[in-house]
Design a protein around this motif. Structure first.
Motif, PDB file in Angstrom:
ATOM      1  N   SER A 166      -5.653 -46.496 -20.216  1.00 51.86           N
ATOM      2  CA  SER A 166      -5.754 -46.071 -18.819  1.00 51.86           C
ATOM      3  C   SER A 166      -4.447 -45.447 -18.340  1.00 51.86           C
ATOM      4  CB  SER A 166      -6.093 -47.276 -17.945  1.00 51.86           C
ATOM      5  OG  SER A 166      -5.276 -48.372 -18.290  1.00 51.86           O
ATOM      6  N   ARG A 167      -4.606 -44.560 -17.349  1.00 52.03           N
ATOM      7  CA  ARG A 167      -3.414 -43.981 -16.749  1.00 52.03           C
ATOM      8  C   ARG A 167      -2.695 -45.058 -15.951  1.00 52.03           C
ATOM      9  NH1 ARG A 167      -5.778 -38.855 -13.746  1.00 52.03           N
ATOM     10  NH2 ARG A 167      -7.669 -40.098 -13.875  1.00 52.03           N
ATOM     11  N   ARG A 168      -1.387 -44.881 -15.808  1.00 48.92           N
ATOM     12  CA  ARG A 168      -0.613 -45.851 -15.052  1.00 48.92           C
ATOM     13  C   ARG A 168      -0.046 -45.209 -13.800  1.00 48.92           C
ATOM     14  NH1 ARG A 168       3.499 -46.805 -19.352  1.00 48.92           N
ATOM     15  NH2 ARG A 168       2.450 -44.983 -20.166  1.00 48.92           N
ATOM     16  N   MET A 169      -0.013 -45.971 -12.734  1.00 50.84           N
ATOM     17  CA  MET A 169       0.658 -45.493 -11.528  1.00 50.84           C
ATOM     18  C   MET A 169       2.036 -46.145 -11.476  1.00 50.84           C
ATOM     19  SD  MET A 169      -1.493 -47.594  -8.594  1.00 50.84           S
ATOM     20  CE  MET A 169      -0.188 -47.931  -7.406  1.00 50.84           C
ATOM     21  N   ALA A 170       3.025 -45.384 -10.990  1.00 55.95           N
ATOM     22  CA  ALA A 170       4.369 -45.948 -10.860  1.00 55.95           C
ATOM     23  C   ALA A 170       4.373 -46.883  -9.658  1.00 55.95           C
ATOM     24  CB  ALA A 170       5.378 -44.834 -10.656  1.00 55.95           C
ATOM     25  N   ARG A 171       5.372 -47.731  -9.610  1.00 54.40           N
ATOM     26  CA  ARG A 171       5.556 -48.597  -8.442  1.00 54.40           C
ATOM     27  C   ARG A 171       5.459 -47.748  -7.173  1.00 54.40           C
ATOM     28  NH1 ARG A 171       7.957 -53.222  -7.280  1.00 54.40           N
ATOM     29  NH2 ARG A 171       8.620 -53.698  -9.383  1.00 54.40           N
ATOM     30  N   VAL A 172       4.776 -48.261  -6.173  1.00 55.51           N
ATOM     31  CA  VAL A 172       4.654 -47.530  -4.914  1.00 55.51           C
ATOM     32  C   VAL A 172       6.024 -47.509  -4.243  1.00 55.51           C
ATOM     33  CG1 VAL A 172       3.644 -47.588  -2.592  1.00 55.51           C
ATOM     34  CG2 VAL A 172       2.213 -48.075  -4.600  1.00 55.51           C
ATOM     35  N   THR A 173       6.496 -46.301  -3.923  1.00 52.30           N
ATOM     36  CA  THR A 173       7.855 -46.207  -3.386  1.00 52.30           C
ATOM     37  C   THR A 173       7.888 -46.057  -1.869  1.00 52.30           C
ATOM     38  OG1 THR A 173       7.742 -43.873  -3.914  1.00 52.30           O
ATOM     39  CG2 THR A 173       8.998 -45.284  -5.409  1.00 52.30           C
ATOM     40  N   GLY A 174       6.727 -45.946  -1.264  1.00 53.54           N
ATOM     41  CA  GLY A 174       6.731 -45.815   0.183  1.00 53.54           C
ATOM     42  C   GLY A 174       5.344 -45.476   0.641  1.00 53.54           C
ATOM     43  N   ARG A 175       5.207 -45.288   1.930  1.00 53.47           N
ATOM     44  CA  ARG A 175       3.906 -44.908   2.459  1.00 53.47           C
ATOM     45  C   ARG A 175       4.075 -43.682   3.316  1.00 53.47           C
ATOM     46  NH1 ARG A 175      -0.538 -47.729   2.625  1.00 53.47           N
ATOM     47  NH2 ARG A 175      -0.943 -47.428   4.820  1.00 53.47           N
ATOM     48  N   THR A 176       3.030 -42.868   3.345  1.00 52.81           N
ATOM     49  CA  THR A 176       3.148 -41.677   4.167  1.00 52.81           C
ATOM     50  C   THR A 176       3.254 -42.069   5.630  1.00 52.81           C
ATOM     51  OG1 THR A 176       0.762 -41.502   4.267  1.00 52.81           O
ATOM     52  CG2 THR A 176       1.859 -40.193   2.590  1.00 52.81           C
ATOM     53  N   ASP A 177       2.797 -43.305   5.964  1.00 60.00           N
ATOM     54  CA  ASP A 177       2.834 -43.661   7.373  1.00 60.00           C
ATOM     55  C   ASP A 177       3.888 -44.695   7.759  1.00 60.00           C
ATOM     56  OD1 ASP A 177       1.607 -45.704   6.125  1.00 60.00           O
ATOM     57  OD2 ASP A 177      -0.091 -45.847   7.480  1.00 60.00           O
ATOM     58  N   ASP A 178       4.592 -45.304   6.782  1.00 58.51           N
ATOM     59  CA  ASP A 178       5.682 -46.175   7.239  1.00 58.51           C
ATOM     60  C   ASP A 178       6.994 -45.410   7.222  1.00 58.51           C
ATOM     61  OD1 ASP A 178       6.611 -46.168   4.652  1.00 58.51           O
ATOM     62  OD2 ASP A 178       6.470 -48.338   4.350  1.00 58.51           O
ATOM     63  N   GLU A 231       2.467 -56.506 -19.769  1.00 58.16           N
ATOM     64  CA  GLU A 231       3.726 -57.179 -20.066  1.00 58.16           C
ATOM     65  C   GLU A 231       4.878 -56.217 -20.365  1.00 58.16           C
ATOM     66  OE1 GLU A 231       3.097 -61.278 -21.999  1.00 58.16           O
ATOM     67  OE2 GLU A 231       1.260 -60.153 -22.439  1.00 58.16           O
ATOM     68  N   GLU A 232       4.545 -54.931 -20.558  1.00 59.76           N
ATOM     69  CA  GLU A 232       5.596 -53.927 -20.757  1.00 59.76           C
ATOM     70  C   GLU A 232       6.362 -53.670 -19.456  1.00 59.76           C
ATOM     71  OE1 GLU A 232       6.233 -52.467 -23.785  1.00 59.76           O
ATOM     72  OE2 GLU A 232       4.666 -53.787 -24.600  1.00 59.76           O
ATOM     73  N   GLN A 233       5.749 -54.014 -18.335  1.00 59.97           N
ATOM     74  CA  GLN A 233       6.332 -53.795 -17.001  1.00 59.97           C
ATOM     75  C   GLN A 233       6.795 -52.349 -16.805  1.00 59.97           C
ATOM     76  OE1 GLN A 233       9.179 -57.111 -17.277  1.00 59.97           O
ATOM     77  NE2 GLN A 233       8.207 -58.011 -15.492  1.00 59.97           N
ATOM     78  N   ASN A 234       5.928 -51.436 -17.207  1.00 58.74           N
ATOM     79  CA  ASN A 234       6.303 -50.030 -17.130  1.00 58.74           C
ATOM     80  C   ASN A 234       5.160 -49.222 -16.526  1.00 58.74           C
ATOM     81  OD1 ASN A 234       7.566 -47.575 -17.527  1.00 58.74           O
ATOM     82  ND2 ASN A 234       6.923 -47.432 -19.672  1.00 58.74           N
ATOM     83  N   GLY A 235       4.894 -49.447 -15.275  1.00 57.17           N
ATOM     84  CA  GLY A 235       3.786 -48.763 -14.616  1.00 57.17           C
ATOM     85  C   GLY A 235       2.551 -49.645 -14.574  1.00 57.17           C
ATOM     86  N   LEU A 236       1.688 -49.381 -13.602  1.00 56.85           N
ATOM     87  CA  LEU A 236       0.514 -50.224 -13.381  1.00 56.85           C
ATOM     88  C   LEU A 236      -0.733 -49.539 -13.948  1.00 56.85           C
ATOM     89  CD1 LEU A 236       2.619 -50.585 -10.897  1.00 56.85           C
ATOM     90  CD2 LEU A 236       0.775 -51.863  -9.837  1.00 56.85           C
ATOM     91  N   HIS A 237      -1.393 -50.197 -14.897  1.00 54.97           N
ATOM     92  CA  HIS A 237      -2.625 -49.673 -15.472  1.00 54.97           C
ATOM     93  C   HIS A 237      -3.720 -49.673 -14.407  1.00 54.97           C
ATOM     94  CE1 HIS A 237      -1.428 -49.534 -19.705  1.00 54.97           C
ATOM     95  NE2 HIS A 237      -0.697 -50.591 -19.427  1.00 54.97           N
ATOM     96  N   ILE A 238      -4.320 -48.512 -14.221  1.00 57.50           N
ATOM     97  CA  ILE A 238      -5.397 -48.417 -13.234  1.00 57.50           C
ATOM     98  C   ILE A 238      -6.716 -48.689 -13.952  1.00 57.50           C
ATOM     99  CG2 ILE A 238      -6.609 -46.853 -11.662  1.00 57.50           C
ATOM    100  CD1 ILE A 238      -3.834 -45.395 -11.406  1.00 57.50           C
ATOM    101  N   GLU A 270       0.524 -40.405 -17.716  1.00 61.43           N
ATOM    102  CA  GLU A 270      -0.541 -40.323 -18.722  1.00 61.43           C
ATOM    103  C   GLU A 270      -0.052 -40.663 -20.117  1.00 61.43           C
ATOM    104  OE1 GLU A 270      -2.377 -36.469 -18.446  1.00 61.43           O
ATOM    105  OE2 GLU A 270      -3.631 -37.115 -16.760  1.00 61.43           O
ATOM    106  N   THR A 271       1.230 -40.971 -20.248  1.00 61.09           N
ATOM    107  CA  THR A 271       1.750 -41.253 -21.595  1.00 61.09           C
ATOM    108  C   THR A 271       1.182 -42.582 -22.094  1.00 61.09           C
ATOM    109  OG1 THR A 271       3.695 -42.378 -20.732  1.00 61.09           O
ATOM    110  CG2 THR A 271       3.909 -40.016 -21.120  1.00 61.09           C
ATOM    111  N   PRO A 272       1.003 -42.712 -23.427  1.00 59.90           N
ATOM    112  CA  PRO A 272       0.418 -43.949 -23.963  1.00 59.90           C
ATOM    113  C   PRO A 272       1.324 -45.153 -23.700  1.00 59.90           C
ATOM    114  CG  PRO A 272       0.553 -42.231 -25.658  1.00 59.90           C
ATOM    115  CD  PRO A 272       1.323 -41.744 -24.484  1.00 59.90           C
ATOM    116  N   CYS A 273       0.702 -46.322 -23.585  1.00 60.16           N
ATOM    117  CA  CYS A 273       1.460 -47.545 -23.344  1.00 60.16           C
ATOM    118  C   CYS A 273       1.402 -48.407 -24.597  1.00 60.16           C
ATOM    119  CB  CYS A 273       0.863 -48.301 -22.157  1.00 60.16           C
ATOM    120  SG  CYS A 273       1.739 -49.831 -21.773  1.00 60.16           S
TER     121      CYS A 273
END
Lengths: 143, 433
Positions: free
Chosen positions: B316-328, B249-256, B307-310
């Motif tokens: 868990s570590r969080r990934m940022a919103r995906v900003t693109g793809r290496t192939d698109d 609910e923090e909407q600050n990165g995706l918990h993996i 890796e900063t605490p949420c």
């Protein structure tokens, strides 16, 4: 003194204008005057119709992009210099005309000029001072 | 609510130890059961005995989409077919689809990670979850469906499409959680407007949006038009499906959910692992999967790890919103262009609907970039000058972000095809010439 003009966004592809005309026709809306501005990619169709509300409703329901604008309609004598007499006082008072289009009345010796200003109030004021009376909206819709 | 606090809030040191143990096991299983992996390990000069803890993961070779193609259909399965209880397949844009298989335990783990996703965004057993991801071979529908049941929510298995009916049931059933692609959420808003239905009066609370790239600006738009919190979720069928990572609910990165899916970020050109905070290609290793133990799978998605605490308490570590793809990534006149960059520019321009198509063509030897955007009724003007100004403004913004000029074409509202699933936003006609 202001007349409502209908504008429709037209993408530049075949049949778009016919589509709009058919929608209005089927709804029993009669076109009094029109002008089409075109660029390489798109056109803007401007219409004066007998039933603005009905036209807007029909077009919006069909997913058309429509906007309403206030314009001013002025009668000018159908002879050389007729238009200049209207434009001169406007120019003197520095009232800018965005665009205009004209049509000739069926049963008279007058033409009607539809003018679009950025400042409609200022324009009406100038016309009034120059002794020019714009046509009433009802009159334009039923011409 | 945290569905599985034992693992989701585990001390990081302890988590790394578990990840190491699980990696050892999965690598051995892959080596012993899947000839393709054995060959790859041998070619790479690595043996399961070389893997002692999680840091040794860098010694292993990568798995790519190409490996899935070579293995079609079942060559990457580590168990006999009688232990497989489910298969899914992703649409192959080039030839054969990518097939993935699950054992009973895999399905259970998958249901749990999808339930964690729902809980992460605020879902509870009291909620009504409408799943508008496609059901079938695509993992989106069934994945979220099982997640909803595992959570204990009431699941409405709508699948994609039939938007009017979606809205009707949303209203009649009191749907509080909506799972679909972000572009479909906007289509729902559009159809509701047309039908004169006020979505703000519905019980909607949270939306779980994924399966296609989207932007912060699109989130703002969705949250303005629908009365819900828009949660970014992440997953891919090669790893498991949805339920790999989710925003809280923090909407600050995706918990993996890294007790099951171990993430790394690499430099896509050299394969070198990048430190936290650096953007690169996301790579996943499935630590617990039985049917398909995928090792170091290159997702082609570009993001970074945080890796900063949420504030939510998950460790868990969080990934940022995906900003693109290496192939698109499009290369236009030698410049790298990501569709997400184009989208972010359009979102900033008032009066432009978030629907667009990018057409790349060649005129002579020069690449031509055309962007068709829909004009909203609110900005339509009867003056050509104003419309041209709008177009000019988009073109300038585009130039300042992309570094190349683009031809902007204004299209009528609702003329750009709305896709029910992943939006097809790029048409590259250069190859066809």
């Amino acid at each position: 003194m202001k007349v409502q003009q209908l504008s429709v966004f037209l993408e530049n592809r075949s049949g778009r204008l016919a589509e709009v005309a058919r929608l209005l026709g089927d709804a029993g809306v009669n076109i009094r005057a029109l002008s089409l501005a075109d660029t390489a990619d798109f056109g803007i169709l401007r219409l004066i119709v007998n039933d603005v509300e009905r036209a807007v409703e029909v077009l919006r329901r069909a997913g058309q992009t429509v906007s309403l604008t206030d314009v001013v309609a002025v009668e000018v004598p159908d002879r050389p210099g007729g238009l200049a007499e209207i434009l001169e006082p406007l120019q003197e008072q520095e009232v800018n005309v965005e665009y205009l289009y004209a049509f000739v009345e069926k049963s008279s010796d007058r033409a009607v000029v539809v003018l679009r200003f950025d400042d409609v109030q200022a324009a009406l004021e100038v016309l009034k001072q120059a002794g020019i009376t714009p046509l009433a909206a009802e009159k334009v819709y039923t011409l | 609510m945290i569905l599985n606090p034992e693992f989701e809030c585990m001390d990081r040191k302890q988590l790394r130890q578990i990840q190491g143990e699980r990696l050892r096991e999965v690598v051995r299983r892959a080596y012993e059961k899947i000839p393709i992996y054995r060959r790859k390990f041998e070619e790479h000069g690595v043996h399961p005995d070389d893997i002692r803890d999680i840091d040794d993961i860098v010694k292993l070779p990568f798995t790519t989409k190409e490996d899935f193609r070579t293995a079609y259909p079942f060559g990457l399965f580590a168990v006999p077919l009688r232990e497989i209880v489910r298969v899914h397949a992703s649409s192959g844009t080039t030839g054969k689809p990518t097939v993935v298989g699950y054992t009973r335990r895999d399905v259970e783990i998958w249901a749990e990670t999808c339930a964690r996703t729902l809980a992460c965004g605020g879902g509870t057993p009291d909620d009504v979850l409408q799943v508008a991801y496609g059901y079938g071979l695509f993992t989106g529908g069934l994945g979220m469906h099982y997640g909803g049941e595992r959570l204990g929510a009431m699941v409405v298995p709508m699948s994609g499409g039939n938007t009017r009916r979606q809205i009707m049931l949303m209203r009649d059933f009191g749907t509080s959680l909506l799972a679909c692609t972000p572009s479909y959420a906007l289509l729902i808003a559009e159809v509701a407007d047309e039908e004169g239905i006020d979505l703000k009066k519905l019980a909607l609370k949270t939306g779980f949006f994924g399966a296609e790239p989207w932007t912060e600006a699109m989130r703002a738009q969705i949250e303005e038009r629908l009365p819900l919190k828009a949660i970014d979720i992440y997953g891919l069928s090669e790893v498991i499906g949805p339920g790999v990572a989710s925003e809280c609910e923090e909407q600050n990165g995706l918990h993996i959910f890294e007790d099951h899916f171990y993430p790394e970020i690499i430099n896509p050109e050299t394969g070198e692992v990048l430190p936290p905070g650096q953007r690169g290609e996301l790579v996943f290793t499935c630590l617990t999967k039985e049917a398909m133990p995928v090792i170091r799978y290159r997702t082609r998605d570009i993001t970074l790890l945080d890796e900063t605490p949420c504030a939510c308490g998950r460790t868990s570590r969080r990934m940022a919103r995906v900003t693109g793809r290496t192939d698109d990534m499009l290369i236009i006149r030698g410049v790298n262009v990501f569709p997400s960059q184009i989208e972010s520019v359009l979102m900033k321009v008032e009066g432009i609907a978030p629907h667009y198509v990018i057409v790349v063509d060649k005129s002579g030897v020069m690449d031509e970039l055309e962007i068709k955007v829909e004009v909203s009724p609110e900005v339509f003007s009867d003056e050509v000058k104003k419309m041209e100004t709008l177009r000019e403004r988009i073109a300038q913004e585009m130039y300042s972000v992309l570094g190349i000029s683009a031809r902007i074409t204004l299209a009528e509202p609702k003329t750009i095809e709305r896709s029910m699933g992943k939006s097809k936003r790029v048409i590259d006609v250069r190859e066809q010439k």
